[in-house]
Design an enzyme around this catalytic site. Structure first.
Site, PDB file in Angstrom:
ATOM      1  N   TYR A 123       3.362  -1.915  10.106  1.00 51.34           N
ATOM      2  CA  TYR A 123       3.122  -2.872   9.318  1.00 51.34           C
ATOM      3  C   TYR A 123       3.727  -2.213   7.072  1.00 51.34           C
ATOM      4  O   TYR A 123       3.972  -2.924   6.870  1.00 51.34           O
ATOM      5  CB  TYR A 123       1.088  -1.390   8.557  1.00 51.34           C
ATOM      6  CG  TYR A 123       0.302  -1.994   8.011  1.00 51.34           C
ATOM      7  CD1 TYR A 123       0.306  -4.190   7.839  1.00 51.34           C
ATOM      8  CD2 TYR A 123       0.222  -1.567   6.697  1.00 51.34           C
ATOM      9  CE1 TYR A 123      -0.630  -3.895   6.432  1.00 51.34           C
ATOM     10  CE2 TYR A 123       0.049  -2.343   5.252  1.00 51.34           C
ATOM     11  CZ  TYR A 123      -0.548  -3.458   4.946  1.00 51.34           C
ATOM     12  OH  TYR A 123      -1.186  -3.952   4.006  1.00 51.34           O
ATOM     13  N   LYS A 182       5.973  -4.170   4.852  1.00 51.62           N
ATOM     14  CA  LYS A 182       5.009  -4.327   3.165  1.00 51.62           C
ATOM     15  C   LYS A 182       7.115  -4.017   2.533  1.00 51.62           C
ATOM     16  O   LYS A 182       6.642  -4.395   1.351  1.00 51.62           O
ATOM     17  CB  LYS A 182       3.995  -3.134   2.909  1.00 51.62           C
ATOM     18  CG  LYS A 182       2.931  -3.623   3.769  1.00 51.62           C
ATOM     19  CD  LYS A 182       2.112  -5.345   2.287  1.00 51.62           C
ATOM     20  CE  LYS A 182       0.935  -5.534   3.385  1.00 51.62           C
ATOM     21  NZ  LYS A 182       0.911  -6.878   2.384  1.00 51.62           N
ATOM     22  N   HIS A 200     -12.644   3.232   6.118  1.00 52.64           N
ATOM     23  CA  HIS A 200     -11.404   4.324   5.767  1.00 52.64           C
ATOM     24  C   HIS A 200     -12.974   5.044   5.142  1.00 52.64           C
ATOM     25  O   HIS A 200     -13.942   5.053   5.447  1.00 52.64           O
ATOM     26  CB  HIS A 200     -11.053   3.959   4.332  1.00 52.64           C
ATOM     27  CG  HIS A 200     -10.023   2.963   4.051  1.00 52.64           C
ATOM     28  ND1 HIS A 200      -9.920   2.313   4.131  1.00 52.64           N
ATOM     29  CD2 HIS A 200      -9.023   2.959   5.394  1.00 52.64           C
ATOM     30  CE1 HIS A 200      -7.936   1.423   4.105  1.00 52.64           C
ATOM     31  NE2 HIS A 200      -8.667   1.997   5.103  1.00 52.64           N
ATOM     32  N   SER A 211       0.910  -1.372   0.122  1.00 55.90           N
ATOM     33  CA  SER A 211      -0.386  -0.142   0.067  1.00 55.90           C
ATOM     34  C   SER A 211       0.509   1.356  -0.002  1.00 55.90           C
ATOM     35  O   SER A 211       2.072   1.357   0.164  1.00 55.90           O
ATOM     36  CB  SER A 211      -0.626   0.273   0.954  1.00 55.90           C
ATOM     37  OG  SER A 211      -0.230   1.009   2.675  1.00 55.90           O
ATOM     38  N   SER A 212       0.410   2.625   0.237  1.00 59.52           N
ATOM     39  CA  SER A 212       1.501   3.707  -0.228  1.00 59.52           C
ATOM     40  C   SER A 212       1.732   3.833   0.939  1.00 59.52           C
ATOM     41  O   SER A 212       2.140   4.550   1.217  1.00 59.52           O
ATOM     42  CB  SER A 212      -0.210   5.051  -0.794  1.00 59.52           C
ATOM     43  OG  SER A 212      -1.313   5.009   0.270  1.00 59.52           O
ATOM     44  N   CYS A 213       1.082   2.943   1.655  1.00 59.29           N
ATOM     45  CA  CYS A 213       2.138   3.845   3.396  1.00 59.29           C
ATOM     46  C   CYS A 213       3.475   3.281   3.391  1.00 59.29           C
ATOM     47  O   CYS A 213       4.440   3.511   4.241  1.00 59.29           O
ATOM     48  CB  CYS A 213       0.815   3.040   4.601  1.00 59.29           C
ATOM     49  SG  CYS A 213       1.446   1.512   5.051  1.00 59.29           S
TER      50      CYS A 213
HETATM   51  N1  LIG Z   1      -7.984  -1.681   1.102  1.00 58.42           N
HETATM   52  C1  LIG Z   1      -7.751  -0.866   0.654  1.00 58.42           C
HETATM   53  O1  LIG Z   1      -7.640   0.711   0.260  1.00 58.42           O
HETATM   54  C2  LIG Z   1      -5.769  -0.747   0.225  1.00 58.42           C
HETATM   55  C3  LIG Z   1      -5.808   0.186  -0.196  1.00 58.42           C
HETATM   56  C4  LIG Z   1      -4.298  -0.198  -0.758  1.00 58.42           C
HETATM   57  C5  LIG Z   1      -3.649  -1.157  -1.095  1.00 58.42           C
HETATM   58  N2  LIG Z   1      -4.096  -2.171   0.029  1.00 58.42           N
HETATM   59  C6  LIG Z   1      -3.415  -3.843  -0.203  1.00 58.42           C
HETATM   60  O2  LIG Z   1      -4.215  -4.894   0.052  1.00 58.42           O
HETATM   61  C7  LIG Z   1      -4.184  -5.855   0.234  1.00 58.42           C
HETATM   62  C8  LIG Z   1      -5.121  -6.807   0.783  1.00 58.42           C
HETATM   63  O3  LIG Z   1      -6.123  -5.385   1.586  1.00 58.42           O
HETATM   64  P1  LIG Z   1      -6.807  -5.549   2.022  1.00 58.42           P
HETATM   65  O4  LIG Z   1      -8.296  -4.236   1.777  1.00 58.42           O
HETATM   66  O5  LIG Z   1      -7.988  -6.563   0.432  1.00 58.42           O
HETATM   67  O6  LIG Z   1      -7.658  -6.559   2.911  1.00 58.42           O
HETATM   68  P2  LIG Z   1      -8.605  -7.700   3.506  1.00 58.42           P
HETATM   69  O7  LIG Z   1     -10.026  -6.714   2.854  1.00 58.42           O
HETATM   70  O8  LIG Z   1      -8.868  -7.226   5.273  1.00 58.42           O
HETATM   71  O9  LIG Z   1      -8.357  -9.045   3.440  1.00 58.42           O
HETATM   72  C9  LIG Z   1      -7.429  -9.336   3.644  1.00 58.42           C
HETATM   73  C10 LIG Z   1      -7.518 -10.881   3.317  1.00 58.42           C
HETATM   74  O10 LIG Z   1      -6.463 -11.730   3.865  1.00 58.42           O
HETATM   75  C11 LIG Z   1      -6.755 -12.713   4.393  1.00 58.42           C
HETATM   76  N3  LIG Z   1      -6.068 -13.191   6.020  1.00 58.42           N
HETATM   77  C12 LIG Z   1      -5.953 -12.417   6.420  1.00 58.42           C
HETATM   78  N4  LIG Z   1      -4.630 -12.898   7.219  1.00 58.42           N
HETATM   79  C13 LIG Z   1      -4.662 -14.102   6.619  1.00 58.42           C
HETATM   80  C14 LIG Z   1      -3.813 -15.953   6.662  1.00 58.42           C
HETATM   81  N5  LIG Z   1      -3.347 -15.585   8.282  1.00 58.42           N
HETATM   82  N6  LIG Z   1      -4.292 -16.667   5.917  1.00 58.42           N
HETATM   83  C15 LIG Z   1      -5.101 -16.307   5.850  1.00 58.42           C
HETATM   84  N7  LIG Z   1      -5.515 -15.505   4.922  1.00 58.42           N
HETATM   85  C16 LIG Z   1      -5.913 -14.137   6.177  1.00 58.42           C
HETATM   86  C17 LIG Z   1      -8.518 -12.277   4.939  1.00 58.42           C
HETATM   87  O11 LIG Z   1      -8.904 -13.380   5.632  1.00 58.42           O
HETATM   88  P3  LIG Z   1      -9.862 -13.688   6.672  1.00 58.42           P
HETATM   89  O12 LIG Z   1     -10.832 -12.190   6.887  1.00 58.42           O
HETATM   90  O13 LIG Z   1     -10.502 -14.154   6.987  1.00 58.42           O
HETATM   91  O14 LIG Z   1      -8.726 -13.278   7.509  1.00 58.42           O
HETATM   92  C18 LIG Z   1      -8.778 -11.536   3.880  1.00 58.42           C
HETATM   93  O15 LIG Z   1      -9.949 -12.132   3.532  1.00 58.42           O
HETATM   94  C19 LIG Z   1      -3.304  -5.189   1.774  1.00 58.42           C
HETATM   95  O16 LIG Z   1      -1.346  -5.836   1.428  1.00 58.42           O
HETATM   96  C20 LIG Z   1      -3.578  -4.207   1.181  1.00 58.42           C
HETATM   97  O17 LIG Z   1      -2.140  -3.390   2.163  1.00 58.42           O
HETATM   98  C21 LIG Z   1      -5.710  -2.024   0.133  1.00 58.42           C
END
Ligand SMILES: NC(=O)c1ccc[n+]([C@@H]2O[C@H](COP(=O)([O-])OP(=O)(O)OC[C@H]3O[C@@H](n4cnc5c(N)ncnc54)[C@H](OP(=O)(O)O)[C@@H]3O)[C@@H](O)[C@H]2O)c1
Length: 323
Positions: A142, A146, A185, A113-115
């Site tokens: 975090y 990353k 958010h 992520s951008s952080c």
């Molecule tokens: N959302 C944003 O705005 C955003 C922006 C930029 C980048 N990102 C990046 O994109 C990535 C995903 O983010 P997201 O927003 O999609 O997050 P999310 O909605 O919380 O999804 C993360 C997924 O990972 C799974 N997970 C977590 N721990 C796990 C483990 N130990 N074993 C197996 N599965 C696991 C979670 O399953 P459970 O829920 O069942 O634990 C969930 O399905 C991250 O790296 C984040 O930094 C997100």
């Protein structure tokens, strides 16, 4: 006939397929006609368990991997549980990246992520500003996990000749977002608050902060398209991301931003809230501006297609009957 770089019958593993990012990638793969998509829920495969990850890769032999599983949270969670954030994310990345190398995965896309960029990075933020200044303290653990993931992709590429790339999306929004008012958010929070204000007939909608900070937002399906675009790039363009001298890092965003006031006005319009916006300046504004430099992505040939108004309307349609 030209060989497709990620054939439709390729074994594609989406780690974290039920999250905001992973579910969008999964939908894009299904929509694109992929027939061999591998998924495991967190309960079925805990990615912090090295032996379980090893056994999964040995059995399923994925050829392409999207690493979208992570422990993710807002400022409060990051600040309260930094040990969990660094431990879990380092473990997930370390297990998946190493297994991908040992089992001959052709290409892997690691999501960050951008952080990862410094708190006072130039705006828009180019990939080259990585590790040039201090990080935002509230999510340092975090962000460092990353950054270690990016370094791991780069190190494996250099030592073992793997083809692992790290993509850093801007703020995302979309149907599977977190709409919990306590830790969501800004956009999902605004949608929910506007819906509540409309339902209760309130004339006012209170928005945190002064309304002047600028934010960039990318629709989750656009991000998924960008991820598929990157992992399927032809050898020349994919190879341009892999270098001895620079990390295999690429920003994903729109390159455009709006003020929080403009965002609140758009949300009100979409949701149908006709009252007044009140800005609570006693609440923190956060960073004045956070915008990705997406010139590298544009030069490769990808640009977002969902405009902000359209993306908010699609998101609203998905949740309208819940709030
Ligand atoms: N959302 C944003 O705005 C955003 C922006 C930029 C980048 N990102 C990046 O994109 C990535 C995903 O983010 P997201 O927003 O999609 O997050 P999310 O909605 O919380 O999804 C993360 C997924 O990972 C799974 N997970 C977590 N721990 C796990 C483990 N130990 N074993 C197996 N599965 C696991 C979670 O399953 P459970 O829920 O069942 O634990 C969930 O399905 C991250 O790296 C984040 O930094 C997100």
């Amino acid at each position: 006939m030209q060989q497709m770089l990620m054939p439709l019958d390729a074994r594609v593993y989406v780690a974290g397929h039920r999250g905001l990012v992973g579910s969008a990638i999964y939908r894009a793969l299904v929509g694109g006609g992929y027939t061999n998509i591998l998924t495991r829920t967190h309960a079925e495969l805990d990615l912090t368990d090295a032996a379980a990850v090893e056994s999964f890769f040995a059995t399923e032999k994925p050829e392409f991997v999207f690493l979208a599983a992570a422990k993710v949270g807002g400022i409060l969670a990051n600040n309260t549980y930094p040990a969990d954030f660094i431990r879990v994310n380092l473990a997930i990345q370390s297990n998946v990246i190493d297994a991908a190398y040992r089992h001959g995965v052709q290409r892997l896309l690691f999501l960050g992520s951008s952080c990862i960029y410094p708190k006072f990075a130039p705006q828009p933020m180019p990939e080259s500003c990585l590790l040039t200044g201090e990080l935002e303290p509230t999510n340092r653990a975090y962000a460092l996990a990353k950054i270690a993931g990016i370094e791991m992709c780069w190190s494996y590429n250099r030592q073992y000749g793997t083809r692992f790339v790290a993509a850093m999306p801007t703020n995302l929004y979309g149907p599977n977002d977190n709409f919990d008012l306590n830790n969501s958010h800004v956009l999902p929070a605004l949608i929910r608050k506007a819906a509540q204000a409309k339902r209760t007939g309130s004339r006012e909608l209170t928005v945190w902060g002064s309304g002047t900070p600028r934010r960039e937002l990318l629709y989750s399906d656009d991000l998924a398209e960008a991820c598929l675009f990157l992992i399927s790039l032809d050898e020349d363009r994919f190879g341009s991301l892999l270098s001895e001298t620079e990390p295999p890092l690429i920003n994903i965003g729109t390159g455009e931003d709006v003020t929080i006031r403009e965002l609140a006005e758009l949300v009100s319009q979409v949701v149908g809230f006709n009252g007044e916006l009140v800005f609570d300046a006693s609440k923190p504004d956060g960073t004045p501006r956070k915008l990705m430099d997406v010139s590298k992505l544009h030069a490769l040939g990808w640009k977002h297609s969902v405009a902000l108004h359209e993306g908010i309307s699609k998101t609203w349609k998905f949740v309208a009957d819940q709030f």
